[in-house]
Scaffold this motif. Sequence first.
Motif, mmCIF file in Angstrom:
data_model
loop_
_atom_site.group_PDB
_atom_site.id
_atom_site.type_symbol
_atom_site.label_atom_id
_atom_site.label_comp_id
_atom_site.label_asym_id
_atom_site.label_seq_id
_atom_site.Cartn_x
_atom_site.Cartn_y
_atom_site.Cartn_z
ATOM 1 N N PHE A 37 0.823 -1.208 0.000
ATOM 2 C CA PHE A 37 0.000 0.000 0.000
ATOM 3 C C PHE A 37 0.853 1.253 0.000
ATOM 4 O O PHE A 37 2.072 1.191 0.082
ATOM 5 C CB PHE A 37 -0.979 -0.013 1.179
ATOM 6 C CG PHE A 37 -0.361 0.186 2.543
ATOM 7 C CD1 PHE A 37 0.310 -0.839 3.188
ATOM 8 C CD2 PHE A 37 -0.478 1.409 3.195
ATOM 9 C CE1 PHE A 37 0.858 -0.662 4.452
ATOM 10 C CE2 PHE A 37 0.069 1.594 4.467
ATOM 11 C CZ PHE A 37 0.738 0.556 5.093
ATOM 12 N N ARG A 60 7.050 3.991 -5.646
ATOM 13 C CA ARG A 60 7.384 3.125 -4.511
ATOM 14 C C ARG A 60 6.381 1.969 -4.409
ATOM 15 O O ARG A 60 6.760 0.828 -4.094
ATOM 16 C CB ARG A 60 7.416 3.946 -3.211
ATOM 17 C CG ARG A 60 7.892 3.129 -2.011
ATOM 18 C CD ARG A 60 8.114 3.974 -0.774
ATOM 19 N NE ARG A 60 6.857 4.490 -0.247
ATOM 20 C CZ ARG A 60 6.765 5.333 0.777
ATOM 21 N NH1 ARG A 60 7.875 5.779 1.370
ATOM 22 N NH2 ARG A 60 5.602 5.758 1.207
ATOM 23 N N LYS A 159 6.690 -1.685 1.456
ATOM 24 C CA LYS A 159 5.536 -1.164 2.189
ATOM 25 C C LYS A 159 4.399 -2.181 2.080
ATOM 26 O O LYS A 159 3.423 -2.002 1.342
ATOM 27 C CB LYS A 159 5.127 0.218 1.675
ATOM 28 C CG LYS A 159 4.333 1.001 2.712
ATOM 29 C CD LYS A 159 4.217 2.458 2.350
ATOM 30 C CE LYS A 159 3.193 3.175 3.200
ATOM 31 N NZ LYS A 159 3.529 3.301 4.617
ATOM 32 N N THR A 195 6.598 3.871 14.340
ATOM 33 C CA THR A 195 5.705 2.837 13.799
ATOM 34 C C THR A 195 5.202 3.234 12.415
ATOM 35 O O THR A 195 4.860 2.377 11.612
ATOM 36 C CB THR A 195 4.506 2.573 14.728
ATOM 37 O OG1 THR A 195 3.680 3.750 14.766
ATOM 38 C CG2 THR A 195 4.947 2.238 16.140
ATOM 39 N N GLU A 197 6.682 6.484 10.965
ATOM 40 C CA GLU A 197 7.430 7.719 10.689
ATOM 41 C C GLU A 197 8.922 7.434 10.660
ATOM 42 O O GLU A 197 9.406 6.536 11.350
ATOM 43 C CB GLU A 197 7.217 8.775 11.801
ATOM 44 C CG GLU A 197 5.794 9.131 12.134
ATOM 45 C CD GLU A 197 5.210 8.224 13.201
ATOM 46 O OE1 GLU A 197 5.918 7.315 13.704
ATOM 47 O OE2 GLU A 197 4.025 8.408 13.539
ATOM 48 N N ASN A 198 9.643 8.230 9.911
ATOM 49 C CA ASN A 198 11.107 8.244 9.989
ATOM 50 C C ASN A 198 11.535 9.233 11.080
ATOM 51 O O ASN A 198 10.747 10.060 11.531
ATOM 52 C CB ASN A 198 11.719 8.643 8.641
ATOM 53 C CG ASN A 198 11.517 7.575 7.580
ATOM 54 O OD1 ASN A 198 10.864 7.801 6.568
ATOM 55 N ND2 ASN A 198 12.062 6.395 7.812
ATOM 56 N N ARG A 222 10.802 12.039 4.500
ATOM 57 C CA ARG A 222 12.215 12.056 4.890
ATOM 58 C C ARG A 222 13.065 12.629 3.766
ATOM 59 O O ARG A 222 13.886 13.537 3.976
ATOM 60 C CB ARG A 222 12.647 10.616 5.220
ATOM 61 C CG ARG A 222 14.139 10.366 5.438
ATOM 62 C CD ARG A 222 14.347 8.856 5.672
ATOM 63 N NE ARG A 222 15.737 8.485 5.883
ATOM 64 C CZ ARG A 222 16.605 8.210 4.911
ATOM 65 N NH1 ARG A 222 16.218 8.299 3.638
ATOM 66 N NH2 ARG A 222 17.850 7.855 5.193
ATOM 67 N N CYS A 255 8.843 12.183 10.984
ATOM 68 C CA CYS A 255 8.086 12.647 9.818
ATOM 69 C C CYS A 255 7.517 11.477 9.033
ATOM 70 O O CYS A 255 8.071 10.384 9.011
ATOM 71 C CB CYS A 255 8.972 13.501 8.916
ATOM 72 S SG CYS A 255 10.183 12.561 8.009
ATOM 73 N N THR A 257 4.019 10.780 5.894
ATOM 74 C CA THR A 257 2.898 11.389 5.173
ATOM 75 C C THR A 257 1.746 11.702 6.114
ATOM 76 O O THR A 257 1.228 12.812 6.125
ATOM 77 C CB THR A 257 2.429 10.447 4.055
ATOM 78 O OG1 THR A 257 3.500 10.284 3.143
ATOM 79 C CG2 THR A 257 1.207 11.013 3.346
HETATM 80 N N1 PPE Z 1 8.251 4.422 8.182
HETATM 81 C C1 PPE Z 1 7.121 3.676 8.245
HETATM 82 C C2 PPE Z 1 7.161 2.362 8.913
HETATM 83 C C3 PPE Z 1 5.944 4.177 7.671
HETATM 84 O O1 PPE Z 1 4.837 3.437 7.724
HETATM 85 C C4 PPE Z 1 5.938 5.446 7.063
HETATM 86 C C5 PPE Z 1 4.662 6.000 6.472
HETATM 87 C C6 PPE Z 1 7.135 6.182 7.021
HETATM 88 C C7 PPE Z 1 8.273 5.631 7.585
HETATM 89 C C8 PPE Z 1 7.227 7.518 6.330
HETATM 90 O O2 PPE Z 1 7.132 7.379 4.933
HETATM 91 P P1 PPE Z 1 6.535 8.524 4.008
HETATM 92 O O3 PPE Z 1 5.082 8.585 4.272
HETATM 93 O O4 PPE Z 1 6.875 8.106 2.643
HETATM 94 O O5 PPE Z 1 7.211 9.791 4.396
HETATM 95 N N2 PPE Z 1 3.485 5.614 7.163
HETATM 96 C C9 PPE Z 1 2.201 5.684 6.482
HETATM 97 C C10 PPE Z 1 1.141 4.876 7.196
HETATM 98 C C11 PPE Z 1 0.501 5.481 8.364
HETATM 99 C C12 PPE Z 1 -0.698 4.677 8.865
HETATM 100 O O6 PPE Z 1 -1.001 4.775 10.078
HETATM 101 O O7 PPE Z 1 -1.374 4.006 8.091
HETATM 102 C C13 PPE Z 1 1.802 7.126 6.225
HETATM 103 O O8 PPE Z 1 2.326 8.033 6.850
HETATM 104 O O9 PPE Z 1 0.960 7.336 5.353
#
Ligand code: PPE
Length: 304
Positions: A37, A60, A159, A195, A197-198, A222, A255, A257
């Motif tokens: 996803f 991605r 992902k 969980t 976020e970076n 990030r 950080c 999305t």
């Molecule tokens: N690490 C993980 C494990 C992660 O799930 C996300 C996004 C990130 C880093 C940051 O990636 P990016 O969104 O490309 O900057 N997490 C998604 C899922 C959140 C949810 O609860 O569902 C999100 O932020 O959309």
Amino acid sequence: MVLPKVDKIWMDGALVDWDAAQVHVLTHALHYGSGVFEGIRCYETADGPAVFRLTEHMERFDRSARMLLMEVGYSVSEMVEAVKETIRSNKLDSCYIRPLAFRGYGVMGLDPLPAPVNVVIAVWPWGTYLGEDALAKGVEVGVSSWRQRGVNASPPAIKATANYLNSSLARIEANKHGYEEAILLNEDGKVCEGTGENIFIVKNGVIYTPPVSDGILEGITRDSLMAIARDKGIEVVERSMVRTELYTADEMFMCGTAAEVVPVRSVDGRVIGQAGPITMDLQETFFRVVGGKVPAYASWLEHV
Ligand code: PPE
């Protein structure tokens, strides 16, 4: 969050009513977590709704599917168009976007390849992710007793829906301990990510973030913040870091999305402090960028 309901969901090539977007209980992905996803945000701008780095997110998505040998059946550009169509049909100015590809109904057992693949795109309004005050005041986090899996087990770089079992275990624990979010270390004890976020820290004016090789999802937020920081002349270093470096950081933020840019006030009760100046400067620029107010980053916005 309690899901708000909108009008339409894109399902296997067509827009269907929200309530009609259903699957069978023997859907492969319900049993084995066989899905990939994305999480994307669409923001309101002066030129109408615009999706932040939509093509990169769909690239991605495509990479995640290919790593699992999953045939999505739609190209990146077809998925980009489908996302825009879904937003338009729901008449939303801003929203969260959830594309999902999953192994469908008709096959059981651990070889997923014979199963059909279904693809959906849902959109809904999603406000702040880590609570109302998180963006301005920051959050308190705790290092989890759960570890991020190594890169050779359910790889964090994919992902995949299955990967979020681990994130959920960590989030449950963090919340039960009174923290707003968890920090996961990897099996070597290196700081990995939240969980969803970076993670970044600031020390003596330099920004540090764990490298992809330590087992993180390569976040698009990030990447955006690293580019924005470097354009501001701030040094950004990708390197492994250990737990105690978080305790002694001058600033820390997370950080993603959904989460956007969130200051961290404390880790395991070790106070870092109120949202710091570099954190807040990056957060402020980030919100201006996604709102279409910084021409230099206009190419990151894909208008609906
Ligand atoms: N690490 C993980 C494990 C992660 O799930 C996300 C996004 C990130 C880093 C940051 O990636 P990016 O969104 O490309 O900057 N997490 C998604 C899922 C959140 C949810 O609860 O569902 C999100 O932020 O959309």
